[in-house]
Write an enzyme that holds these catalytic residues in place. Structure first.
Site, PDB file in Angstrom:
ATOM      1  N   GLY A  92      -4.475 -15.479  -5.757  1.00 54.77           N
ATOM      2  CA  GLY A  92      -4.800 -14.184  -6.363  1.00 54.77           C
ATOM      3  C   GLY A  92      -6.039 -13.530  -5.767  1.00 54.77           C
ATOM      4  O   GLY A  92      -6.764 -12.831  -6.470  1.00 54.77           O
ATOM      5  N   SER A  93      -6.261 -13.710  -4.446  1.00 56.19           N
ATOM      6  CA  SER A  93      -7.482 -13.103  -3.884  1.00 56.19           C
ATOM      7  C   SER A  93      -7.390 -11.574  -3.904  1.00 56.19           C
ATOM      8  O   SER A  93      -8.399 -10.895  -4.082  1.00 56.19           O
ATOM      9  CB  SER A  93      -7.765 -13.634  -2.478  1.00 56.19           C
ATOM     10  OG  SER A  93      -6.790 -13.197  -1.564  1.00 56.19           O
ATOM     11  N   LYS A 171       8.479 -14.324  -6.796  1.00 62.08           N
ATOM     12  CA  LYS A 171       9.826 -14.236  -7.371  1.00 62.08           C
ATOM     13  C   LYS A 171      10.312 -12.791  -7.337  1.00 62.08           C
ATOM     14  O   LYS A 171       9.504 -11.858  -7.258  1.00 62.08           O
ATOM     15  CB  LYS A 171       9.804 -14.716  -8.830  1.00 62.08           C
ATOM     16  CG  LYS A 171       9.501 -16.186  -8.962  1.00 62.08           C
ATOM     17  CD  LYS A 171      10.735 -16.985  -8.661  1.00 62.08           C
ATOM     18  CE  LYS A 171      10.432 -18.466  -8.760  1.00 62.08           C
ATOM     19  NZ  LYS A 171      11.512 -19.313  -8.316  1.00 62.08           N
ATOM     20  N   ILE A 173      11.524  -9.288  -8.585  1.00 66.38           N
ATOM     21  CA  ILE A 173      11.201  -8.453  -9.748  1.00 66.38           C
ATOM     22  C   ILE A 173      12.522  -8.018 -10.365  1.00 66.38           C
ATOM     23  O   ILE A 173      13.396  -7.499  -9.663  1.00 66.38           O
ATOM     24  CB  ILE A 173      10.388  -7.216  -9.292  1.00 66.38           C
ATOM     25  CG1 ILE A 173       9.100  -7.651  -8.603  1.00 66.38           C
ATOM     26  CG2 ILE A 173      10.065  -6.301 -10.458  1.00 66.38           C
ATOM     27  CD1 ILE A 173       8.179  -8.489  -9.438  1.00 66.38           C
ATOM     28  N   ASN A 187       3.484  -3.058  -4.110  1.00 64.32           N
ATOM     29  CA  ASN A 187       3.448  -4.411  -3.541  1.00 64.32           C
ATOM     30  C   ASN A 187       2.596  -4.380  -2.278  1.00 64.32           C
ATOM     31  O   ASN A 187       2.525  -3.366  -1.594  1.00 64.32           O
ATOM     32  CB  ASN A 187       4.867  -4.881  -3.189  1.00 64.32           C
ATOM     33  CG  ASN A 187       4.864  -6.300  -2.630  1.00 64.32           C
ATOM     34  OD1 ASN A 187       4.153  -7.172  -3.134  1.00 64.32           O
ATOM     35  ND2 ASN A 187       5.627  -6.541  -1.589  1.00 64.32           N
ATOM     36  N   HIS A 189       2.156  -6.297   1.423  1.00 66.46           N
ATOM     37  CA  HIS A 189       2.857  -7.187   2.359  1.00 66.46           C
ATOM     38  C   HIS A 189       1.955  -7.345   3.593  1.00 66.46           C
ATOM     39  O   HIS A 189       1.351  -6.368   4.043  1.00 66.46           O
ATOM     40  CB  HIS A 189       4.206  -6.562   2.739  1.00 66.46           C
ATOM     41  CG  HIS A 189       5.007  -7.418   3.663  1.00 66.46           C
ATOM     42  ND1 HIS A 189       5.753  -8.488   3.222  1.00 66.46           N
ATOM     43  CD2 HIS A 189       5.138  -7.375   5.011  1.00 66.46           C
ATOM     44  CE1 HIS A 189       6.324  -9.070   4.268  1.00 66.46           C
ATOM     45  NE2 HIS A 189       5.973  -8.423   5.358  1.00 66.46           N
ATOM     46  N   ASP A 230      11.044  -5.007  -0.135  1.00 62.36           N
ATOM     47  CA  ASP A 230      10.226  -4.642   1.050  1.00 62.36           C
ATOM     48  C   ASP A 230      10.656  -3.322   1.693  1.00 62.36           C
ATOM     49  O   ASP A 230      10.302  -3.037   2.838  1.00 62.36           O
ATOM     50  CB  ASP A 230      10.272  -5.742   2.131  1.00 62.36           C
ATOM     51  CG  ASP A 230       9.319  -6.889   1.807  1.00 62.36           C
ATOM     52  OD1 ASP A 230       8.566  -6.775   0.835  1.00 62.36           O
ATOM     53  OD2 ASP A 230       9.360  -7.891   2.538  1.00 62.36           O
ATOM     54  N   GLU A 259      -6.440  -6.477   3.507  1.00 55.86           N
ATOM     55  CA  GLU A 259      -5.649  -6.337   2.274  1.00 55.86           C
ATOM     56  C   GLU A 259      -6.571  -6.068   1.085  1.00 55.86           C
ATOM     57  O   GLU A 259      -6.313  -5.188   0.260  1.00 55.86           O
ATOM     58  CB  GLU A 259      -4.851  -7.619   1.984  1.00 55.86           C
ATOM     59  CG  GLU A 259      -3.726  -7.870   2.960  1.00 55.86           C
ATOM     60  CD  GLU A 259      -2.879  -9.078   2.555  1.00 55.86           C
ATOM     61  OE1 GLU A 259      -2.732  -9.344   1.356  1.00 55.86           O
ATOM     62  OE2 GLU A 259      -2.353  -9.765   3.457  1.00 55.86           O
TER      63      GLU A 259
END
Ligand code: GRF
Length: 295
Positions: A92-93, A171, A173, A187, A189, A230, A259
């Protein structure tokens, strides 16, 4: 009176959480609430001062006990803070980077719940330490306390979620959730989509594939989530160089650093309603410093 619950506070509310299971309640920090007993499946309360209680209890894989729906809106200089949910499976960074930006006053939002498929992942532990309730999804043999898709949607709707940030959630959604939050799920990526995205491209595999392709540049992408994995509309990207002797780990670390910055900036933009949808359906971000500038 039982004292099995851990109490953590944030600015407005306290969370009460039983560390043995995922049961929690939230109530105003000033409220006097007495707990009379708990069990593995529910929390029961001394029936006094019920008007202090937050709307619901998520108890094991049920959502129940609606008590009071009048949660006061959290304001920042008169502007309502956006309610954010974050979905995490690992350390969870990214979640922590956005949370820090919130604490620094850079994002007009608040994380009101974390959803995870791994109750003890680093992101979930960080959430609990910071008084952010944790919901497990989906319900599996390994995670018997997980919610069903319908209960997840019901739980999030009670939290009055404005935006959902996926941050390393491994997982799928559920379609029900995607339909319930159109243009509101983001999201991140770790490649420049549409390259190196889709089925099979996750974690280190993405960076290995980038290096093997000979691409000289990579970088993270934040995109809206729709029913094609994606493939949702791209909202933001950053470029990092791929160096001649990079390992996947080195490239991953360089990308991850971007990110963190980018997710905090994008969270700030969505919480300030600075995302504009171009006529052709592409979302762009209006600059805060220069409102005539879009990226
Ligand atoms: C990040 O690389 C992100 O791009 C991908 O999953 C990873 C999550 O890392 N979707 P962390 O849990 O935020 O550290």
């Amino acid at each position: 009176m039982e004292t099995l619950f851990r109490v953590a506070s944030n600015s407005l509310f306290s969370s009460v959480q039983n560390p043995q299971n995922q049961t929690f309640l939230r109530f105003p920090t000033s409220g006097a609430v007495q707990f009379s007993s708990n069990s593995k499946n529910w929390v029961s309360l001394n029936p006094q001062k019920f008007d202090y209680l937050q709307p619901f209890v998520v108890s094991q894989n049920r959502v129940s006990a609606c008590v009071n729906n009048d949660e006061k809106e959290s304001l920042n200089n008169g502007v309502r803070k956006k309610n954010l949910a974050v979905f995490v499976s690992g350390g969870g960074s990214n979640f922590r980077a956005v949370h820090l930006a919130i604490l620094n006053g850079d994002v007009n939002g608040q994380f009101v719940v974390l959803v995870t498929n791994k109750h003890d992942c680093g992101g979930a532990r960080y959430a609990r330490e910071n008084g952010i309730p944790v919901i497990i999804y989906p319900n599996t043999k390994n995670e018997p306390d997980g919610l069903s898709s319908n209960d997840l949607v019901a739980a999030l709707s009670m939290y009055k979620i404005d935006f959902i940030l996926l941050a390393g959630y491994q997982k799928l959604i559920p379609t029900e959730l995607i339909r319930a939050y159109p243009n509101s799920i983001l999201n991140i990526h770790p490649s420049l989509l549409p390259a190196f995205g889709g089925k099979g491209y996750y974690g280190k595999k993405v960076h290995k594939a980038v290096i093997a392709s000979g691409a000289r540049y990579s970088g993270p992408t934040i995109h809206f989530v729709d029913e094609n994995y994606d493939m949702g509309r791209i909202l933001a990207q950053r470029i990092v160089p791929v160096l001649a002797n990079d390992t996947a780990e080195e490239l991953a670390a360089r990308v991850l650093c971007q990110e963190h910055k980018m997710y905090a900036e994008v969270a700030a933009a969505v919480c300030e309603d600075r995302v504009i949808w171009r006529e052709d359906g592409v979302p762009i971000i209006r600059s805060k410093a220069n409102p005539n500038h879009y990226s």
